[in-house]
Scaffold this motif. Structure first.
Motif, PDB file in Angstrom:
ATOM      1  N   CYS A  96      35.938  56.436  33.222  1.00  0.00           N
ATOM      2  CA  CYS A  96      35.798  55.812  31.913  1.00  0.00           C
ATOM      3  C   CYS A  96      37.199  55.756  31.323  1.00  0.00           C
ATOM      4  N   SER A  97      37.741  54.559  31.207  1.00  0.00           N
ATOM      5  CA  SER A  97      39.158  54.387  30.878  1.00  0.00           C
ATOM      6  C   SER A  97      39.422  54.503  29.382  1.00  0.00           C
ATOM      7  N   PRO A  98      40.685  54.662  28.992  1.00  0.00           N
ATOM      8  CA  PRO A  98      41.053  54.445  27.585  1.00  0.00           C
ATOM      9  C   PRO A  98      40.862  52.967  27.252  1.00  0.00           C
ATOM     10  N   GLU A  99      40.837  52.621  25.997  1.00  0.00           N
ATOM     11  CA  GLU A  99      40.658  51.224  25.596  1.00  0.00           C
ATOM     12  C   GLU A  99      41.944  50.425  25.834  1.00  0.00           C
ATOM     13  N   ASP A 100      41.769  49.209  26.360  1.00  0.00           N
ATOM     14  CA  ASP A 100      42.904  48.303  26.545  1.00  0.00           C
ATOM     15  C   ASP A 100      42.343  46.900  26.788  1.00  0.00           C
ATOM     16  N   THR A 101      43.243  45.944  26.981  1.00  0.00           N
ATOM     17  CA  THR A 101      42.796  44.575  27.235  1.00  0.00           C
ATOM     18  C   THR A 101      42.220  44.464  28.643  1.00  0.00           C
ATOM     19  N   VAL A 102      41.384  43.450  28.871  1.00  0.00           N
ATOM     20  CA  VAL A 102      40.803  43.282  30.205  1.00  0.00           C
ATOM     21  C   VAL A 102      41.892  42.985  31.230  1.00  0.00           C
ATOM     22  N   GLU A 103      42.961  42.306  30.802  1.00  0.00           N
ATOM     23  CA  GLU A 103      44.050  42.008  31.743  1.00  0.00           C
ATOM     24  C   GLU A 103      44.687  43.297  32.245  1.00  0.00           C
ATOM     25  N   TYR A 104      44.938  44.225  31.337  1.00  0.00           N
ATOM     26  CA  TYR A 104      45.581  45.469  31.767  1.00  0.00           C
ATOM     27  C   TYR A 104      44.608  46.347  32.541  1.00  0.00           C
ATOM     28  N   LEU A 105      43.350  46.390  32.114  1.00  0.00           N
ATOM     29  CA  LEU A 105      42.366  47.180  32.854  1.00  0.00           C
ATOM     30  C   LEU A 105      42.219  46.656  34.276  1.00  0.00           C
ATOM     31  N   GLY A 106      42.181  45.318  34.422  1.00  0.00           N
ATOM     32  CA  GLY A 106      42.092  44.737  35.751  1.00  0.00           C
ATOM     33  C   GLY A 106      43.311  45.066  36.594  1.00  0.00           C
TER      34      GLY A 106
ATOM     35  N   GLU B  36      37.388  35.896  37.970  1.00  0.00           N
ATOM     36  CA  GLU B  36      38.330  34.784  37.846  1.00  0.00           C
ATOM     37  C   GLU B  36      39.613  35.056  38.615  1.00  0.00           C
ATOM     38  N   VAL B  37      40.107  36.297  38.524  1.00  0.00           N
ATOM     39  CA  VAL B  37      41.320  36.652  39.271  1.00  0.00           C
ATOM     40  C   VAL B  37      41.071  36.549  40.766  1.00  0.00           C
ATOM     41  N   GLY B  38      39.915  37.053  41.201  1.00  0.00           N
ATOM     42  CA  GLY B  38      39.582  36.992  42.621  1.00  0.00           C
ATOM     43  C   GLY B  38      39.499  35.566  43.135  1.00  0.00           C
ATOM     44  N   GLU B  39      38.903  34.682  42.334  1.00  0.00           N
ATOM     45  CA  GLU B  39      38.800  33.284  42.746  1.00  0.00           C
ATOM     46  C   GLU B  39      40.175  32.619  42.793  1.00  0.00           C
ATOM     47  N   ARG B  40      41.025  32.991  41.853  1.00  0.00           N
ATOM     48  CA  ARG B  40      42.370  32.438  41.838  1.00  0.00           C
ATOM     49  C   ARG B  40      43.142  32.869  43.083  1.00  0.00           C
ATOM     50  N   ILE B  41      42.999  34.151  43.439  1.00  0.00           N
ATOM     51  CA  ILE B  41      43.668  34.654  44.640  1.00  0.00           C
ATOM     52  C   ILE B  41      43.094  33.984  45.881  1.00  0.00           C
ATOM     53  N   GLY B  42      41.758  33.813  45.887  1.00  0.00           N
ATOM     54  CA  GLY B  42      41.125  33.152  47.021  1.00  0.00           C
ATOM     55  C   GLY B  42      41.644  31.745  47.223  1.00  0.00           C
TER      56      GLY B  42
ATOM     57  N   GLY C  69      43.666  30.037  50.468  1.00  0.00           N
ATOM     58  CA  GLY C  69      42.842  29.071  51.181  1.00  0.00           C
ATOM     59  C   GLY C  69      41.430  29.520  51.447  1.00  0.00           C
ATOM     60  N   TRP C  70      40.958  30.562  50.663  1.00  0.00           N
ATOM     61  CA  TRP C  70      39.587  31.037  50.870  1.00  0.00           C
ATOM     62  C   TRP C  70      38.734  30.580  49.706  1.00  0.00           C
ATOM     63  N   THR C  71      37.518  30.130  49.987  1.00  0.00           N
ATOM     64  CA  THR C  71      36.583  29.772  48.922  1.00  0.00           C
ATOM     65  C   THR C  71      35.326  30.579  49.082  1.00  0.00           C
ATOM     66  N   GLY C  72      34.813  31.058  48.013  1.00  0.00           N
ATOM     67  CA  GLY C  72      33.599  31.876  48.077  1.00  0.00           C
ATOM     68  C   GLY C  72      32.771  31.698  46.825  1.00  0.00           C
ATOM     69  N   GLY C  73      31.558  32.199  46.867  1.00  0.00           N
ATOM     70  CA  GLY C  73      30.652  32.063  45.737  1.00  0.00           C
ATOM     71  C   GLY C  73      30.966  33.066  44.659  1.00  0.00           C
ATOM     72  N   ARG C  74      30.214  32.985  43.559  1.00  0.00           N
ATOM     73  CA  ARG C  74      30.393  33.882  42.443  1.00  0.00           C
ATOM     74  C   ARG C  74      29.357  34.998  42.418  1.00  0.00           C
ATOM     75  N   ASP C  75      28.560  35.088  43.514  1.00  0.00           N
ATOM     76  CA  ASP C  75      27.550  36.142  43.491  1.00  0.00           C
ATOM     77  C   ASP C  75      28.202  37.470  43.783  1.00  0.00           C
TER      78      ASP C  75
END
Length: 326
Positions: free
Chosen positions: A272-282, A306-312, A316-322
């Motif tokens: 359970c983290s300290p509070e911060d932005t989602v960008e920093y937590l990620g 969203e980050v995972g899809e961007r990296i994908g 050159g990898w495409t995948g679903g959002r499930d």
């Protein structure tokens, strides 16, 4: 050669890392050894730790004192220092960021135009790995640093979050390196209020020459004020996740951001983290070097998707959002 010019020349020679026989210094300066001894005493009175050794191989050298005395540098050294400081300004380092800006502002103030052109050419022709702060123009940094030091009002163009460009007239109080960005804390003259500006959104900064009386930031601490403003303008969350690490290893990797860690039977741990932005937590989660499953909040799960899809897409990898976060 005047006495002052001779003293500066002597200081320049002594700042070369070697020992100078008195006779050689006298020949270089065109004076007697007695004059050299008198000039050395004058430098000592000014706080320069000039050491002397006796004997055939003896002479004078500048030692290390309790305080840093002013240094004299030649043209090549000045260019090298300026280029190095401008590159360093692109990557603020905790503890030295503002000091490097102050040094660069002082140097550029007295840099002859012929050397300033060389610095500009070398900087533009030099590539170096830079952080996110590389979007900041070092020239803008030095203009603002000089204005902060001189308590001089500044005008610049600023791009707000909505991409609206506005003209600002401010009294700059302090530059703050926070995370991977530079910020300027200033009092906005036309809005009659304190404002924090991201420097990568500042352009065309010009010092006006108009001086202003010293201002104390709200609360008395510029860094704390800027930090609080950043939290006020960005929503923060508490991450809940299962980490594929034992508690002690997770604590070591998270450092002062460890929050609450509880051991799980299979050798993992819940976090359970300290509070911060989602960008920093990620960022903290993905930099742990382990498998993890995010239990909440949903905003963090969506951000990681969203980050995972961007990296994908990048590889050159495409995948679903499930599937869940992690």
């Amino acid at each position: 050669m005047s006495d002052a010019a001779r003293l500066l020349r002597l200081l320049s020679l002594l700042q070369t890392p070697r020992e100078w026989p008195g006779s050689e210094l006298a020949a270089r300066l065109g004076v007697t050894p007695r004059t050299v001894r008198r000039d050395v005493d004058r430098l000592r009175d000014l706080g320069y730790p000039v050491e002397a050794s006796m004997g055939v191989l003896g002479g004078y050298r500048l030692g290390a004192g309790a305080a840093m005395p002013p240094l004299l540098v030649d043209d090549e050294e000045a260019v090298a220092i300026a280029v190095g400081l401008r590159v360093a300004a692109r990557q603020p380092v905790a503890g030295i960021a503002e000091a490097s800006l102050r040094a660069l502002a002082k140097l550029q103030q007295v840099l002859p135009s012929r050397l300033a052109r060389r610095v500009s050419s070398l900087t533009s022709a030099t590539s170096a790995p830079v952080s996110h702060a590389s979007a900041v123009d070092p020239g803008q940094l030095t203009v603002l640093a000089g204005a902060v030091a001189a308590r001089e009002r500044v005008r610049f163009a600023y791009v707000a979050n909505e991409n609206v460009v506005s003209k600002r007239h401010v009294e700059p109080v302090q530059l703050v390196a926070l995370g991977r960005r530079w910020y300027l804390l200033a009092f906005d003259v036309e809005r009659d209020d304190w404002r924090t500006f991201r420097l990568d959104r500042v352009s065309s900064a010009v010092a006006t020459g108009a001086r202003f009386a010293p201002r104390v930031p709200p609360g008395g601490d510029a860094v704390e004020f800027v930090t609080q403003r950043m939290y006020d303008t960005a929503p923060t969350f508490q991450a809940r996740a299962i980490l594929g690490l034992p508690v002690e290893l997770a604590r070591a990797r998270l450092g002062d951001f460890a929050g609450e860690l509880i051991a799980v039977e299979d050798g993992s741990c819940s976090w359970c983290s300290p509070e911060d932005t989602v960008e920093y937590l990620g960022f903290r989660l993905t930099s742990l070097g382990c498998e993890f499953v995010v239990e909440g909040p949903e905003e963090l799960v969506e951000h990681l998707r969203e980050v995972g899809e961007r990296i994908g897409r990048a590889v050159g990898w495409t995948g679903g959002r499930d599937g869940g976060g992690g």
